[in-house]
Write an enzyme that holds these catalytic residues in place. Sequence first.
Site, PDB file in Angstrom:
ATOM      1  N   LYS A   2      17.034   7.076  -9.888  1.00 15.66           N
ATOM      2  CA  LYS A   2      17.947   7.659 -10.878  1.00 15.66           C
ATOM      3  C   LYS A   2      17.384   7.435 -12.273  1.00 15.66           C
ATOM      4  O   LYS A   2      16.598   6.509 -12.510  1.00 15.66           O
ATOM      5  CB  LYS A   2      19.349   7.058 -10.770  1.00 15.66           C
ATOM      6  CG  LYS A   2      19.466   5.550 -11.074  1.00 15.66           C
ATOM      7  CD  LYS A   2      19.667   5.191 -12.534  1.00 15.66           C
ATOM      8  CE  LYS A   2      19.611   3.678 -12.732  1.00 15.66           C
ATOM      9  NZ  LYS A   2      19.161   3.236 -14.027  1.00 15.66           N
ATOM     10  N   ASP A  44      24.561  -0.938  -9.363  1.00 14.68           N
ATOM     11  CA  ASP A  44      24.109   0.463  -9.262  1.00 14.68           C
ATOM     12  C   ASP A  44      24.258   1.041  -7.858  1.00 14.68           C
ATOM     13  O   ASP A  44      24.050   2.229  -7.646  1.00 14.68           O
ATOM     14  CB  ASP A  44      22.623   0.587  -9.665  1.00 14.68           C
ATOM     15  CG  ASP A  44      22.428   0.641 -11.173  1.00 14.68           C
ATOM     16  OD1 ASP A  44      23.379   1.028 -11.888  1.00 14.68           O
ATOM     17  OD2 ASP A  44      21.316   0.303 -11.638  1.00 14.68           O
TER      18      ASP A  44
END
Length: 285
Positions: A12, A138
């Site tokens: 990401k 995350d």
Amino acid sequence: MSKEVIEKAPAKINLSLDVLHKREDGFHELEMVMTSIDLADHLTLKSLPEDKIVIQSNNGFLPLDQRNHAYKAALLVKETFGIQLGVEMLIKKKIPIAAGLAGGSSDAAATLRGLNQLWKLGLSLDELAVLGAQVGSDVPYCVYGGTAFATGRGEKIERLSDIPQCWVVLVKPKKGISTGTVFSALSYESLQHPATRSMVSAIENQDYLKMTQLTGNALEETSIIRQPAIEKIKQKMLLFGADTALMSGSGPTIFALCHKYSRAQRVYNGLKGFCNEVYLVRTLK
């Protein structure tokens, strides 16, 4: 023959990352917009009759024990659901380690999705995300992937539309940065706060130009003090024609967004001689 499951674990990037304040639990209150890119690890999971977790990888720098996020995720699933079986995992790493790209978190999320299939647990993505929050901040985002607005310490996820597709050039400097060091060195009075909620609107309106104008990372200045190469690479990316350039996470990886492939190619070629780890990928739909 034991059944096997293959899961893709994409990296990401943070289009926007803001630190609001330090919380009483020691974590930081964050607001972030994240999106998945087509740079990914691949995990192959096989069930074992013996009660053990075995991890192998093509990357010699990856810890294969309790320090590994995928190992933690597998252990959590086993303990939570009282599973006596074991699992063997092969992690083919493509995402650089300790790069600010959530490689470890994405591996953990892929492990949760994979074991859900392998052991027929029947859990929804929302349930897997709640579980993932116990592994790392995350991980819940990585369970879903795509584009999302994250709050809390990063574990509260609101899913967004895909961003307008574009090209991403990533550069990982040689020297890593410890996330803990960056957060502990923050000076809250002088933080530059990006307009994260405006970024959410730009994405919902599919306004690529506005999106590139709003990219920002409150951790960047602190990381640049520790690693001046970040600023140099950013400037080079812009010089070669990137639409925007920003550090991802707590660094040290910097990414450039380009609408046109020819521009992305120019940024990629321009930085290839400057750094070893340079990647050219697309955003994921």
